[in-house]
Motif scaffolding. Sequence first.
Motif, PDB file in Angstrom:
ATOM      1  N   PRO A   1       0.800  -1.233   0.000  1.00 39.29           N
ATOM      2  CA  PRO A   1       0.000   0.000   0.000  1.00 39.29           C
ATOM      3  C   PRO A   1       0.834   1.285   0.000  1.00 39.29           C
ATOM      4  CG  PRO A   1      -0.869  -1.561   1.595  1.00 39.29           C
ATOM      5  CD  PRO A   1       0.419  -2.134   1.086  1.00 39.29           C
ATOM      6  N   GLN A   2       1.968   1.260   0.661  1.00 37.63           N
ATOM      7  CA  GLN A   2       2.815   2.448   0.724  1.00 37.63           C
ATOM      8  C   GLN A   2       3.336   2.812  -0.671  1.00 37.63           C
ATOM      9  OE1 GLN A   2       6.226   2.026   3.257  1.00 37.63           O
ATOM     10  NE2 GLN A   2       6.684   4.217   3.245  1.00 37.63           N
ATOM     11  N   ARG A   3       3.807   1.832  -1.410  1.00 40.05           N
ATOM     12  CA  ARG A   3       4.302   2.097  -2.770  1.00 40.05           C
ATOM     13  C   ARG A   3       3.158   2.469  -3.702  1.00 40.05           C
ATOM     14  NH1 ARG A   3       8.178  -2.026  -1.393  1.00 40.05           N
ATOM     15  NH2 ARG A   3       6.808  -3.630  -2.193  1.00 40.05           N
ATOM     16  N   ARG A   4       2.001   1.839  -3.518  1.00 36.87           N
ATOM     17  CA  ARG A   4       0.830   2.193  -4.333  1.00 36.87           C
ATOM     18  C   ARG A   4       0.434   3.651  -4.116  1.00 36.87           C
ATOM     19  NH1 ARG A   4      -3.169  -2.578  -3.535  1.00 36.87           N
ATOM     20  NH2 ARG A   4      -1.246  -3.318  -2.755  1.00 36.87           N
ATOM     21  N   LYS A   5       0.486   4.085  -2.859  1.00 37.93           N
ATOM     22  CA  LYS A   5       0.161   5.475  -2.538  1.00 37.93           C
ATOM     23  C   LYS A   5       1.167   6.420  -3.195  1.00 37.93           C
ATOM     24  CE  LYS A   5      -0.557   8.716   1.195  1.00 37.93           C
ATOM     25  NZ  LYS A   5      -0.313   9.040   2.580  1.00 37.93           N
ATOM     26  N   LEU A   6       2.434   6.056  -3.152  1.00 37.09           N
ATOM     27  CA  LEU A   6       3.473   6.875  -3.779  1.00 37.09           C
ATOM     28  C   LEU A   6       3.257   6.963  -5.286  1.00 37.09           C
ATOM     29  CD1 LEU A   6       6.034   8.522  -3.521  1.00 37.09           C
ATOM     30  CD2 LEU A   6       7.339   6.393  -3.591  1.00 37.09           C
ATOM     31  N   ILE A   7       2.914   5.849  -5.909  1.00 36.06           N
ATOM     32  CA  ILE A   7       2.642   5.831  -7.350  1.00 36.06           C
ATOM     33  C   ILE A   7       1.451   6.748  -7.663  1.00 36.06           C
ATOM     34  CG2 ILE A   7       1.834   4.386  -9.277  1.00 36.06           C
ATOM     35  CD1 ILE A   7       4.742   3.908  -8.666  1.00 36.06           C
ATOM     36  N   ALA A   8       0.414   6.702  -6.829  1.00 36.35           N
ATOM     37  CA  ALA A   8      -0.759   7.568  -7.038  1.00 36.35           C
ATOM     38  C   ALA A   8      -0.368   9.038  -6.919  1.00 36.35           C
ATOM     39  CB  ALA A   8      -1.851   7.221  -6.036  1.00 36.35           C
ATOM     40  N   GLU A   9       0.504   9.354  -5.979  1.00 35.80           N
ATOM     41  CA  GLU A   9       0.971  10.743  -5.831  1.00 35.80           C
ATOM     42  C   GLU A   9       1.782  11.176  -7.049  1.00 35.80           C
ATOM     43  OE1 GLU A   9       3.079  10.855  -2.118  1.00 35.80           O
ATOM     44  OE2 GLU A   9       1.259  10.467  -0.955  1.00 35.80           O
ATOM     45  N   ILE A  10       2.612  10.291  -7.550  1.00 42.23           N
ATOM     46  CA  ILE A  10       3.400  10.594  -8.752  1.00 42.23           C
ATOM     47  C   ILE A  10       2.468  10.812  -9.939  1.00 42.23           C
ATOM     48  CG2 ILE A  10       5.062   9.648 -10.412  1.00 42.23           C
ATOM     49  CD1 ILE A  10       6.356   8.202  -7.950  1.00 42.23           C
ATOM     50  N   ALA A  11       1.465   9.956 -10.077  1.00 43.61           N
ATOM     51  CA  ALA A  11       0.504  10.102 -11.170  1.00 43.61           C
ATOM     52  C   ALA A  11      -0.188  11.452 -11.089  1.00 43.61           C
ATOM     53  CB  ALA A  11      -0.514   8.970 -11.140  1.00 43.61           C
ATOM     54  N   SER A  12      -0.522  11.875  -9.884  1.00 44.40           N
ATOM     55  CA  SER A  12      -1.164  13.180  -9.697  1.00 44.40           C
ATOM     56  C   SER A  12      -0.231  14.317 -10.115  1.00 44.40           C
ATOM     57  CB  SER A  12      -1.583  13.338  -8.238  1.00 44.40           C
ATOM     58  OG  SER A  12      -2.151  14.606  -8.019  1.00 44.40           O
ATOM     59  N   LEU A  13       1.034  14.208  -9.757  1.00 48.75           N
ATOM     60  CA  LEU A  13       2.010  15.235 -10.147  1.00 48.75           C
ATOM     61  C   LEU A  13       2.173  15.283 -11.665  1.00 48.75           C
ATOM     62  CD1 LEU A  13       4.734  14.680  -7.407  1.00 48.75           C
ATOM     63  CD2 LEU A  13       3.208  16.654  -7.645  1.00 48.75           C
ATOM     64  N   VAL A  14       2.175  14.122 -12.289  1.00 49.14           N
ATOM     65  CA  VAL A  14       2.290  14.068 -13.749  1.00 49.14           C
ATOM     66  C   VAL A  14       1.066  14.714 -14.394  1.00 49.14           C
ATOM     67  CG1 VAL A  14       2.406  12.513 -15.742  1.00 49.14           C
ATOM     68  CG2 VAL A  14       3.830  12.071 -13.739  1.00 49.14           C
ATOM     69  N   GLU A  15      -0.115  14.463 -13.843  1.00 52.81           N
ATOM     70  CA  GLU A  15      -1.344  15.086 -14.348  1.00 52.81           C
ATOM     71  C   GLU A  15      -1.285  16.599 -14.189  1.00 52.81           C
ATOM     72  OE1 GLU A  15      -4.404  13.104 -12.162  1.00 52.81           O
ATOM     73  OE2 GLU A  15      -4.300  11.292 -13.397  1.00 52.81           O
ATOM     74  N   GLN A  16      -0.755  17.065 -13.057  1.00 55.42           N
ATOM     75  CA  GLN A  16      -0.611  18.501 -12.840  1.00 55.42           C
ATOM     76  C   GLN A  16       0.361  19.115 -13.839  1.00 55.42           C
ATOM     77  OE1 GLN A  16       0.422  19.273  -8.743  1.00 55.42           O
ATOM     78  NE2 GLN A  16      -1.348  18.154  -7.978  1.00 55.42           N
ATOM     79  N   ALA A  17       1.441  18.393 -14.127  1.00 53.97           N
ATOM     80  CA  ALA A  17       2.413  18.871 -15.116  1.00 53.97           C
ATOM     81  C   ALA A  17       1.762  18.976 -16.491  1.00 53.97           C
ATOM     82  CB  ALA A  17       3.619  17.938 -15.164  1.00 53.97           C
ATOM     83  N   SER A  18       0.917  18.009 -16.823  1.00 58.27           N
ATOM     84  CA  SER A  18       0.209  18.042 -18.103  1.00 58.27           C
ATOM     85  C   SER A  18      -0.721  19.253 -18.172  1.00 58.27           C
ATOM     86  CB  SER A  18      -0.582  16.752 -18.301  1.00 58.27           C
ATOM     87  OG  SER A  18      -1.309  16.800 -19.504  1.00 58.27           O
ATOM     88  N   GLU A  19      -1.438  19.504 -17.088  1.00 55.00           N
ATOM     89  CA  GLU A  19      -2.353  20.650 -17.057  1.00 55.00           C
ATOM     90  C   GLU A  19      -1.590  21.965 -17.181  1.00 55.00           C
ATOM     91  OE1 GLU A  19      -4.746  20.294 -13.531  1.00 55.00           O
ATOM     92  OE2 GLU A  19      -5.529  18.344 -14.152  1.00 55.00           O
ATOM     93  N   SER A  20      -0.477  22.089 -16.467  1.00 55.37           N
ATOM     94  CA  SER A  20       0.331  23.311 -16.542  1.00 55.37           C
ATOM     95  C   SER A  20       0.901  23.503 -17.944  1.00 55.37           C
ATOM     96  CB  SER A  20       1.474  23.258 -15.522  1.00 55.37           C
ATOM     97  OG  SER A  20       0.963  23.246 -14.214  1.00 55.37           O
ATOM     98  N   THR A  21       1.350  22.416 -18.541  1.00 63.26           N
ATOM     99  CA  THR A  21       1.870  22.479 -19.906  1.00 63.26           C
ATOM    100  C   THR A  21       0.752  22.890 -20.861  1.00 63.26           C
ATOM    101  OG1 THR A  21       3.469  20.757 -19.357  1.00 63.26           O
ATOM    102  CG2 THR A  21       3.108  21.203 -21.691  1.00 63.26           C
ATOM    103  N   GLY A  22      -0.444  22.394 -20.625  1.00 61.44           N
ATOM    104  CA  GLY A  22      -1.598  22.775 -21.436  1.00 61.44           C
ATOM    105  C   GLY A  22      -1.899  24.262 -21.349  1.00 61.44           C
TER     106      GLY A  22
ATOM    107  N   VAL B   1       4.552  16.787 -25.591  1.00 58.40           N
ATOM    108  CA  VAL B   1       4.821  16.623 -24.162  1.00 58.40           C
ATOM    109  C   VAL B   1       3.534  16.295 -23.414  1.00 58.40           C
ATOM    110  CG1 VAL B   1       5.509  17.863 -22.066  1.00 58.40           C
ATOM    111  CG2 VAL B   1       6.904  18.039 -24.133  1.00 58.40           C
ATOM    112  N   ILE B   2       2.461  16.992 -23.742  1.00 57.99           N
ATOM    113  CA  ILE B   2       1.174  16.725 -23.090  1.00 57.99           C
ATOM    114  C   ILE B   2       0.731  15.294 -23.356  1.00 57.99           C
ATOM    115  CG2 ILE B   2      -1.295  17.301 -23.116  1.00 57.99           C
ATOM    116  CD1 ILE B   2      -0.374  20.256 -23.580  1.00 57.99           C
ATOM    117  N   GLU B   3       0.858  14.848 -24.587  1.00 59.90           N
ATOM    118  CA  GLU B   3       0.493  13.461 -24.925  1.00 59.90           C
ATOM    119  C   GLU B   3       1.326  12.474 -24.114  1.00 59.90           C
ATOM    120  OE1 GLU B   3       0.695  12.760 -29.151  1.00 59.90           O
ATOM    121  OE2 GLU B   3      -0.568  14.498 -29.581  1.00 59.90           O
ATOM    122  N   ALA B   4       2.622  12.727 -23.999  1.00 58.74           N
ATOM    123  CA  ALA B   4       3.505  11.826 -23.256  1.00 58.74           C
ATOM    124  C   ALA B   4       3.164  11.827 -21.764  1.00 58.74           C
ATOM    125  CB  ALA B   4       4.958  12.227 -23.475  1.00 58.74           C
ATOM    126  N   LEU B   5       2.894  13.009 -21.214  1.00 61.00           N
ATOM    127  CA  LEU B   5       2.531  13.091 -19.802  1.00 61.00           C
ATOM    128  C   LEU B   5       1.208  12.392 -19.535  1.00 61.00           C
ATOM    129  CD1 LEU B   5       3.566  16.781 -19.054  1.00 61.00           C
ATOM    130  CD2 LEU B   5       4.636  14.718 -18.111  1.00 61.00           C
TER     131      LEU B   5
END
Length: 75
Positions: A3-24, A60-64
């Motif tokens: 669960p700890q690693r799953r939570k970390l992966i979810a946080e990373i996914a959220s950061l990647v989504e935020q990066a995509s939105e900012s790039t957009g 970049v947005i597509e890749a993110l």
Amino acid sequence: MNPQRRKLIAEIASLVEQASESTGEVLEQETEAMDKTPESLQGTANYERSEAAVEILQEVIEALDEAAEKLGSIE
């Protein structure tokens, strides 16, 4: 995966989504600036750099988005 690693992966996914939105947002601003460029300046080197930047930002947005989706699929 524990669960700890799953939570970390979810946080990373959220950061990647935020990066995509900012790039957009940057993509939108650059596109708006290009749209406001007079026709007489559309063949200039500066305009061509803007076109290249827009293309790169789209890629970049597509890749993110793809990375976020893949991270989200981890169980």
